[in-house]
Structure formats: C-alpha cells, structure tokens
Design a protein around this motif. Structure first.
Motif, PDB file in Angstrom:
ATOM      1  N   SER A  22      -6.037  -2.422  -5.084  1.00  0.00           N
ATOM      2  CA  SER A  22      -7.281  -2.565  -5.770  1.00  0.00           C
ATOM      3  C   SER A  22      -7.711  -2.838  -4.864  1.00  0.00           C
ATOM      4  CB  SER A  22      -7.320  -4.131  -6.936  1.00  0.00           C
ATOM      5  OG  SER A  22      -7.236  -5.324  -6.028  1.00  0.00           O
ATOM      6  N   PHE A  23      -9.400  -3.065  -4.807  1.00  0.00           N
ATOM      7  CA  PHE A  23     -10.507  -2.791  -4.235  1.00  0.00           C
ATOM      8  C   PHE A  23     -10.565  -4.909  -3.638  1.00  0.00           C
ATOM      9  CE2 PHE A  23     -14.874  -4.788  -3.893  1.00  0.00           C
ATOM     10  CZ  PHE A  23     -14.999  -3.993  -2.590  1.00  0.00           C
ATOM     11  N   GLY A  24      -9.924  -5.470  -4.206  1.00  0.00           N
ATOM     12  CA  GLY A  24      -9.772  -7.048  -3.737  1.00  0.00           C
ATOM     13  C   GLY A  24      -8.608  -7.244  -2.391  1.00  0.00           C
ATOM     14  N   GLU A  25      -7.564  -6.185  -2.758  1.00  0.00           N
ATOM     15  CA  GLU A  25      -6.444  -6.333  -1.656  1.00  0.00           C
ATOM     16  C   GLU A  25      -6.574  -5.218  -0.538  1.00  0.00           C
ATOM     17  OE1 GLU A  25      -2.573  -6.216  -4.900  1.00  0.00           O
ATOM     18  OE2 GLU A  25      -3.519  -5.099  -4.675  1.00  0.00           O
ATOM     19  N   ARG A  26      -7.818  -4.397  -1.228  1.00  0.00           N
ATOM     20  CA  ARG A  26      -7.878  -3.378   0.117  1.00  0.00           C
ATOM     21  C   ARG A  26      -8.996  -4.252   1.072  1.00  0.00           C
ATOM     22  NH1 ARG A  26      -9.032   0.452  -3.377  1.00  0.00           N
ATOM     23  NH2 ARG A  26     -10.868   0.152  -3.311  1.00  0.00           N
ATOM     24  N   LYS A  27      -9.865  -5.175   0.826  1.00  0.00           N
ATOM     25  CA  LYS A  27     -10.820  -5.638   1.769  1.00  0.00           C
ATOM     26  C   LYS A  27     -10.151  -7.058   1.945  1.00  0.00           C
ATOM     27  CE  LYS A  27     -15.158  -8.352   1.199  1.00  0.00           C
ATOM     28  NZ  LYS A  27     -15.948  -8.748  -0.089  1.00  0.00           N
ATOM     29  N   LYS A  70       0.833  -0.618   0.012  1.00  0.00           N
ATOM     30  CA  LYS A  70      -0.226  -0.803   0.285  1.00  0.00           C
ATOM     31  C   LYS A  70       1.401   1.280   0.116  1.00  0.00           C
ATOM     32  CE  LYS A  70      -3.508   2.085   2.941  1.00  0.00           C
ATOM     33  NZ  LYS A  70      -4.401   1.943   3.870  1.00  0.00           N
ATOM     34  N   ASN A  85      -1.240   2.131  -5.281  1.00  0.00           N
ATOM     35  CA  ASN A  85      -2.573   2.330  -4.784  1.00  0.00           C
ATOM     36  C   ASN A  85      -2.981   0.642  -4.970  1.00  0.00           C
ATOM     37  OD1 ASN A  85      -3.253   4.303  -4.432  1.00  0.00           O
ATOM     38  ND2 ASN A  85      -4.269   5.056  -6.282  1.00  0.00           N
TER      39      ASN A  85
END
Length: 77
Positions: A37-42, A31, A35
């Motif tokens: 990805s959405f999946g990685e943030r989740k 991070k 940035n």
C-alpha cells in the motif's frame, strides 16, 4: 494491513537499528509477495533511509555506498 502497519510503526519509533532493519526486511519480503500500500511503501522508504543514515555514520561511509550495499543484500536470495 493496518495492524501490521501499526506494528511496524511501533518498531521504527523504538529507534533501534535492529528493529528498523527488521521492518525493512519484512516489508521487502512482503513486497515480493504482493503490492504494498502507499503507507507501506512510504514506511519502507523511511526505514531504508534511517538504516542507511545510521550505517553510514557508524561506518564512516558515504550514504550512496551504503544504499548500494543494502540493495545488494536485500536482493540476494
């Protein structure tokens, strides 16, 4: 990123606190470079939540306190 995502998912599925902590650490480092990805943030949120719950139960501490401590640990460089 899909291979990295699958590797992280496999580590989380082991249920090992150490593997979950590694996933959180690796995603936190990633991070700082780009940035997520959405999946990685989740996945990062999931790993953090699992780790906080496990440490909270093991140390008989409040989850909010553990989360604050974890945030401090991750931001110290």
């Amino acid at each position: 990123w899909i291979k990295r995502y699958n590797d992280f998912l496999d580590k989380i599925k082991t249920g090992s606190v150490f593997e979950i902590a590694r996933v959180l650490r690796d995603l936190f480092i990633l991070k700082s470079d780009k940035n997520l990805s959405f999946g990685e943030r989740k996945m990062m949120d999931t790993a953090k939540s699992l780790l906080v719950k496990e440490i909270s139960v093991a140390s008989n501490s409040e989850e909010t306190k553990v989360e604050q401590d974890l945030r401090i640990i991750l931001t110290v460089q």
